[in-house]
Design an enzyme around this catalytic site. Sequence first.
Site, PDB file in Angstrom:
ATOM      1  N   ARG A 118       0.882  -1.174   0.000  1.00 51.51           N
ATOM      2  CA  ARG A 118       0.000   0.000   0.000  1.00 51.51           C
ATOM      3  C   ARG A 118       0.914   1.217   0.000  1.00 51.51           C
ATOM      4  NH1 ARG A 118      -5.352   1.231   3.449  1.00 51.51           N
ATOM      5  NH2 ARG A 118      -6.061  -0.099   1.754  1.00 51.51           N
ATOM      6  N   HIS A 145      -7.141   0.716  -6.587  1.00 53.30           N
ATOM      7  CA  HIS A 145      -7.357  -0.165  -5.430  1.00 53.30           C
ATOM      8  C   HIS A 145      -8.022  -1.449  -5.947  1.00 53.30           C
ATOM      9  CE1 HIS A 145      -7.636  -1.415  -1.411  1.00 53.30           C
ATOM     10  NE2 HIS A 145      -8.500  -0.558  -0.905  1.00 53.30           N
ATOM     11  N   GLN A 148      -9.966  -4.058  -3.720  1.00 51.98           N
ATOM     12  CA  GLN A 148     -11.266  -3.541  -3.286  1.00 51.98           C
ATOM     13  C   GLN A 148     -12.327  -3.810  -4.353  1.00 51.98           C
ATOM     14  OE1 GLN A 148     -12.099  -1.803  -0.255  1.00 51.98           O
ATOM     15  NE2 GLN A 148     -14.099  -2.338  -1.076  1.00 51.98           N
ATOM     16  N   ASP A 240     -17.247   6.695  -1.638  1.00 52.63           N
ATOM     17  CA  ASP A 240     -15.951   6.662  -0.950  1.00 52.63           C
ATOM     18  C   ASP A 240     -15.782   8.036  -0.295  1.00 52.63           C
ATOM     19  OD1 ASP A 240     -13.415   6.022  -0.035  1.00 52.63           O
ATOM     20  OD2 ASP A 240     -12.418   6.265  -1.976  1.00 52.63           O
ATOM     21  N   CYS A 280     -16.335   1.417   0.301  1.00 55.79           N
ATOM     22  CA  CYS A 280     -15.126   0.633   0.585  1.00 55.79           C
ATOM     23  C   CYS A 280     -14.745   0.696   2.061  1.00 55.79           C
ATOM     24  CB  CYS A 280     -13.978   1.124  -0.285  1.00 55.79           C
ATOM     25  SG  CYS A 280     -13.636   2.883  -0.070  1.00 55.79           S
ATOM     26  N   ARG A 308     -13.474  -8.764   1.101  1.00 51.98           N
ATOM     27  CA  ARG A 308     -12.061  -8.475   0.835  1.00 51.98           C
ATOM     28  C   ARG A 308     -11.243  -9.743   1.078  1.00 51.98           C
ATOM     29  NH1 ARG A 308     -10.051  -3.369   1.073  1.00 51.98           N
ATOM     30  NH2 ARG A 308      -8.206  -4.464   0.338  1.00 51.98           N
TER      31      ARG A 308
HETATM   32  N1  NVA Z   1      -9.904   6.658  -1.384  1.00 56.26           N
HETATM   33  C1  NVA Z   1      -9.566   6.194  -0.066  1.00 56.26           C
HETATM   34  C2  NVA Z   1      -9.782   4.734   0.053  1.00 56.26           C
HETATM   35  C3  NVA Z   1      -9.476   4.130   1.392  1.00 56.26           C
HETATM   36  C4  NVA Z   1      -9.668   2.658   1.441  1.00 56.26           C
HETATM   37  C5  NVA Z   1      -8.111   6.557   0.244  1.00 56.26           C
HETATM   38  O1  NVA Z   1      -7.267   6.443  -0.648  1.00 56.26           O
HETATM   39  O2  NVA Z   1      -7.851   6.996   1.355  1.00 56.26           O
HETATM   40  N1   CP Z   2     -11.191  -0.365   2.130  1.00 60.44           N
HETATM   41  C1   CP Z   2      -9.931  -0.455   2.584  1.00 60.44           C
HETATM   42  O1   CP Z   2      -8.980  -0.638   1.852  1.00 60.44           O
HETATM   43  O2   CP Z   2      -9.834  -0.359   3.926  1.00 60.44           O
HETATM   44  P1   CP Z   2      -8.484  -0.191   4.770  1.00 60.44           P
HETATM   45  O3   CP Z   2      -7.927   1.161   4.460  1.00 60.44           O
HETATM   46  O4   CP Z   2      -8.922  -0.331   6.194  1.00 60.44           O
HETATM   47  O5   CP Z   2      -7.530  -1.272   4.361  1.00 60.44           O
END
Ligand code: NVA
Ligand code: CP
Length: 321
Positions: A118, A145, A148, A240, A280, A308
């Site tokens: 990540r 992502h 997801q 989101d 998500c 997930r």
């Molecule tokens: N768009 C959000 C998704 C989190 C799972 C982010 O990047 O923070």
């Molecule tokens: N939706 C998602 O990726 O959640 P986290 O940020 O908790 O991993």
Amino acid sequence: MKLLEEVQLKLVSSLKGKDLLTLLDYTSEEVQDLIKLATQLKTITKAGKCPRLLEGKTLGMIFEKQSTRTRISFEVGMNQLGGKAMFMHSRDLQIGRGEPISDTGHVLSGYLDAIMIRANSHEMVKELAEHASVPVINGLTDLYHPCQALADLETIAENKGELKGLKIAYVGDGNNVAHSLVAAAAHVGMDVVVATPSGYEPNEAVIAMAQKIAKENGSLVTVTNDPVTAVKDADAVYADVWTSMGQEEETAKRLVDFEGYQINDELVAHAKPDYMFLHCLPAHREEEVATSVIDGPNSYIFEQAENRLHAQKAVLVSILA
Ligand code: NVA
Ligand code: CP
């Protein structure tokens, strides 16, 4: 092999040894098969028969940002499949002190069977994948992502049956989650409409690639600034956050810019009566979504979060077993 025959699992064998950086790199057949495999793995896991296909394998998980779902579901998924997952925060690795990601990719490939990452920058993840000899799985970047989106479509498939011909509306920021959702929906022949405020539209190149895939599958990818048009007759409505991780200093401006884009009862009245609400997570109630919607009878958010685990297991066994 015996285990596989017993449970009749159909792994997506064309993915063996491959990276998962974006679903745009996969074929529609691969995405469709991963979704089916996820549901199969869910069924057999709930029956207590998850096959230990990844015995002896180790997944390294690098995080530059926080995570609840991604971290825990990958770790539990590896455990259930008989393998191990190792959590690493980037600040504790030498990349946090400037060691090149290319060297890190080479070094980690000597220890691990796959790397999940990540990261802030998708470019950095691409560089890691170029230099790692083991598969790299994108656990969220600024651009995508993919894990997801697989869970999202698994959730819709399990509740609606056929995905082809359904309509999904995404209302909010044209961000990483939107990009992967559009790509996945295009692969399964769903119509997808993204509604964002002006200036927050999704990446044009991503949309163009998804439109090409959608065309091959007989569906449409559309971008609009009108949430009502997007949600009209939708089978699923997706939210989101307005401010993603790393954009915190823009929060106040975004709250103003996204006014009118909240998914609330008035907006979902334009969707089909049996529409599914998806998010998500994590969510900000009363910002991007009204509490009455996210905690209402059409909300599938916790099933979606659970999926997930199953979707990622489908990816892990296909890439690694
Ligand atoms: N768009 C959000 C998704 C989190 C799972 C982010 O990047 O923070
Ligand atoms: N939706 C998602 O990726 O959640 P986290 O940020 O908790 O991993």
